[in-house]
Design an enzyme around this catalytic site. Structure first.
Site, PDB file in Angstrom:
ATOM      1  N   GLU A  91      38.602 -62.532 -20.623  1.00  0.00           N
ATOM      2  CA  GLU A  91      40.005 -61.793 -20.407  1.00  0.00           C
ATOM      3  C   GLU A  91      39.814 -60.332 -20.032  1.00  0.00           C
ATOM      4  O   GLU A  91      38.769 -59.738 -20.456  1.00  0.00           O
ATOM      5  CB  GLU A  91      40.524 -62.287 -22.133  1.00  0.00           C
ATOM      6  CG  GLU A  91      39.834 -61.497 -22.977  1.00  0.00           C
ATOM      7  CD  GLU A  91      40.341 -61.828 -24.413  1.00  0.00           C
ATOM      8  OE1 GLU A  91      40.562 -63.033 -24.457  1.00  0.00           O
ATOM      9  OE2 GLU A  91      40.462 -61.189 -25.375  1.00  0.00           O
ATOM     10  N   CYS A 104      41.245 -53.141 -19.521  1.00  0.00           N
ATOM     11  CA  CYS A 104      40.329 -53.252 -20.452  1.00  0.00           C
ATOM     12  C   CYS A 104      39.503 -54.598 -20.014  1.00  0.00           C
ATOM     13  O   CYS A 104      40.217 -55.585 -20.032  1.00  0.00           O
ATOM     14  CB  CYS A 104      40.768 -53.382 -21.843  1.00  0.00           C
ATOM     15  SG  CYS A 104      39.448 -53.962 -22.982  1.00  0.00           S
ATOM     16  N   CYS A 111      29.204 -62.817 -26.915  1.00  0.00           N
ATOM     17  CA  CYS A 111      28.566 -61.800 -27.330  1.00  0.00           C
ATOM     18  C   CYS A 111      27.523 -62.091 -28.266  1.00  0.00           C
ATOM     19  O   CYS A 111      27.688 -63.129 -29.146  1.00  0.00           O
ATOM     20  CB  CYS A 111      29.455 -60.681 -27.851  1.00  0.00           C
ATOM     21  SG  CYS A 111      28.683 -59.127 -28.365  1.00  0.00           S
ATOM     22  N   CYS A 115      28.996 -58.857 -34.930  1.00  0.00           N
ATOM     23  CA  CYS A 115      29.862 -58.034 -35.811  1.00  0.00           C
ATOM     24  C   CYS A 115      30.813 -59.013 -36.465  1.00  0.00           C
ATOM     25  O   CYS A 115      31.532 -60.101 -36.027  1.00  0.00           O
ATOM     26  CB  CYS A 115      30.647 -57.139 -35.068  1.00  0.00           C
ATOM     27  SG  CYS A 115      29.683 -55.893 -34.109  1.00  0.00           S
ATOM     28  N   CYS A 118      34.823 -59.388 -35.420  1.00  0.00           N
ATOM     29  CA  CYS A 118      35.151 -59.434 -34.127  1.00  0.00           C
ATOM     30  C   CYS A 118      35.063 -60.824 -33.803  1.00  0.00           C
ATOM     31  O   CYS A 118      34.161 -61.640 -33.763  1.00  0.00           O
ATOM     32  CB  CYS A 118      34.089 -58.616 -33.350  1.00  0.00           C
ATOM     33  SG  CYS A 118      34.507 -58.833 -31.488  1.00  0.00           S
ATOM     34  N   CYS A 332      40.634 -58.529 -28.694  1.00  0.00           N
ATOM     35  CA  CYS A 332      39.156 -58.977 -29.472  1.00  0.00           C
ATOM     36  C   CYS A 332      39.075 -60.320 -29.265  1.00  0.00           C
ATOM     37  O   CYS A 332      38.724 -61.200 -30.112  1.00  0.00           O
ATOM     38  CB  CYS A 332      39.403 -58.662 -31.005  1.00  0.00           C
ATOM     39  SG  CYS A 332      39.627 -57.099 -30.993  1.00  0.00           S
TER      40      CYS A 332
HETATM   41  N1  SAH Z   1      30.673 -54.513 -27.722  1.00  0.00           N
HETATM   42  C1  SAH Z   1      31.381 -53.134 -27.785  1.00  0.00           C
HETATM   43  C2  SAH Z   1      32.665 -53.287 -26.794  1.00  0.00           C
HETATM   44  C3  SAH Z   1      33.601 -54.476 -27.230  1.00  0.00           C
HETATM   45  S1  SAH Z   1      34.469 -54.344 -28.800  1.00  0.00           S
HETATM   46  C4  SAH Z   1      31.526 -52.433 -29.036  1.00  0.00           C
HETATM   47  O1  SAH Z   1      31.152 -52.906 -29.883  1.00  0.00           O
HETATM   48  O2  SAH Z   1      32.100 -51.384 -28.838  1.00  0.00           O
HETATM   49  C5  SAH Z   1      35.884 -52.942 -28.344  1.00  0.00           C
HETATM   50  C6  SAH Z   1      36.244 -52.403 -29.775  1.00  0.00           C
HETATM   51  O3  SAH Z   1      36.857 -53.318 -30.547  1.00  0.00           O
HETATM   52  C7  SAH Z   1      34.860 -52.124 -30.621  1.00  0.00           C
HETATM   53  O4  SAH Z   1      34.908 -50.756 -31.205  1.00  0.00           O
HETATM   54  C8  SAH Z   1      35.103 -53.327 -31.659  1.00  0.00           C
HETATM   55  O5  SAH Z   1      34.202 -52.855 -32.799  1.00  0.00           O
HETATM   56  C9  SAH Z   1      36.499 -53.519 -31.942  1.00  0.00           C
HETATM   57  N2  SAH Z   1      36.886 -54.754 -32.394  1.00  0.00           N
HETATM   58  C10 SAH Z   1      36.271 -55.794 -32.542  1.00  0.00           C
HETATM   59  N3  SAH Z   1      36.717 -56.613 -33.230  1.00  0.00           N
HETATM   60  C11 SAH Z   1      37.811 -55.756 -33.911  1.00  0.00           C
HETATM   61  C12 SAH Z   1      38.953 -56.342 -34.710  1.00  0.00           C
HETATM   62  N4  SAH Z   1      39.144 -57.567 -35.228  1.00  0.00           N
HETATM   63  N5  SAH Z   1      39.781 -55.326 -35.068  1.00  0.00           N
HETATM   64  C13 SAH Z   1      39.593 -54.086 -34.463  1.00  0.00           C
HETATM   65  N6  SAH Z   1      38.902 -53.773 -33.900  1.00  0.00           N
HETATM   66  C14 SAH Z   1      37.750 -54.581 -33.227  1.00  0.00           C
END
Ligand code: SAH
Length: 342
Positions: A91, A104, A111, A115, A118, A332
């Site tokens: 996406e 974006c 991935c 995390c 995420c 996300c």
């Molecule tokens: N893998 C990379 C980029 C993708 S995520 C990274 O970790 O930076 C882009 C951003 O969204 C990252 O800062 C990630 O931690 C954040 N993110 C992921 N899931 C989220 C959520 N549920 N709420 C808010 N931010 C989130």
């Protein structure tokens, strides 16, 4: 085996043309057509028909289709779900600001960083994206939306530095003056903090903005929500960020998702301020987007306000991310998940 022509830089295309005994300027013409979003060699109307069919035998042109498109009724944010040639989906989100349109983009299908908060990581990594497939998200978002894209953020699905070579190639292609010509200063790359890759990126001296997803200033908290932290820890991450700044002169911006009762206490704010003092770094607080499968919840607004005040009072520049496209789950990996039912 046909080759992916859109993942090639003009100089590489020139090599390919040489092997076909075709003059070099043809490579520039092809590169221009590809950066203009053609879906077939037949559309390259200034090439001789013979060359078009030769190219068609040797190469293919990636061209994703829109599997789903949602437009926010609140702020016009557009979320695309693209179907790739092998049926996988990724996406992109187009956000419009006063200063222009930002897309974006995703860097991988899925991935493997794991995390806890995420949605993109739930099904693990399926495969990295090719440079062409990252470029296509910019190209076709622009074409479909009719909005000229001026800025790119690599903050969609995937960990860009885990797909290092393809992401760097994409950056060179999208930045190329004969192509989309989007300036490096208009590009941000977000990473969960793969330190060796951050060092490697530093040696390239790109003028892009590096964002590090920090989400906690101490190992105890960060280990709980980001498995990547177990490999290196917060101390080493900050050292790496300092090295990156020394090497490139570019300040790093830190992302910090505010998670209720996990990383949002006064203690966390004070420690974060202490660690960032004097670095000139910027902190971007993100109210957590709720992910169905996860028990983690967003911090209440008063908590975010207090956290912001503590950082600001200690001289740290801090912003709270404006939420765009909240009515279309524009964050996300949520759309891909709903679609593929991972
Ligand atoms: N893998 C990379 C980029 C993708 S995520 C990274 O970790 O930076 C882009 C951003 O969204 C990252 O800062 C990630 O931690 C954040 N993110 C992921 N899931 C989220 C959520 N549920 N709420 C808010 N931010 C989130």
């Amino acid at each position: 085996m046909k080759k992916d022509i859109k993942s090639l830089l003009p100089e590489e295309l020139r090599e390919e043309m040489r092997s076909l005994n075709v003059p070099g300027y043809r490579a520039d013409q092809v590169f221009k057509w590809l950066s203009g979003g053609v879906r077939s060699f037949d559309e390259m109307s200034n090439l001789p028909a013979g060359l078009r069919s030769e190219l068609d035998e040797k190469f293919y042109i990636t061209s994703p289709t829109v599997a789903r498109k949602q437009v926010s009724a609140i702020d016009g944010t557009i979320k695309y779900l693209w179907a790739l040639s092998d049926g996988n989906c990724v996406e992109s989100v187009v956000m419009s600001y006063e200063h222009g349109n930002t897309v974006c983009v995703s860097s991988e299908v899925g991935c493997r960083m794991g995390c806890a908060f995420c949605a993109s990581t739930i099904g693990g990594l399926v495969r990295p994206l090719e440079p062409s497939e990252i470029l296509d998200q910019v190209l076709f978002s622009q074409m479909d939306s009719g909005r000229r894209i001026s800025n790119i953020v690599l903050m969609g699905i995937g960990e860009p530095l885990d797909n290092f070579d393809n992401v760097i190639k994409f950056l060179k292609i999208v930045n190329h003056p004969a192509g989309m010509n989007i300036g490096m200063r208009h590009i941000s790359l977000s990473t969960c903090g793969l330190t060796e890759k951050v060092d490697k990126l530093g040696t390239l001296h790109l003028q892009l903005t590096l964002s590090v997803s920090l989400h906690a200033p101490d190992d105890e908290t960060r280990n709980k929500i980001m498995p990547v932290n177990k490999n290196c820890g917060v101390d080493r991450l900050f050292e790496t960020c300092q090295r990156y700044f020394n090497e490139t002169g570019r300040r790093i911006s830190f992302e910090y998702a505010m998670i209720d009762g996990v990383n949002d206490s006064d203690y966390h704010a004070e420690l974060l301020a202490r660690r960032l003092r004097g670095t000139g770094s910027h902190v971007n607080l993100i109210p957590l987007n709720n992910v169905e499968e996860s028990p983690l919840k967003a911090s209440p607004p008063e908590r975010i306000k207090k956290f912001t005040d503590i950082l600001a009072s200690k001289g740290i520049t801090v912003t709270v991310r404006r939420k765009l496209g909240s009515d279309i789950d524009a964050s996300c990996g949520q759309l891909r998940k709903k679609h593929t039912n991972l």
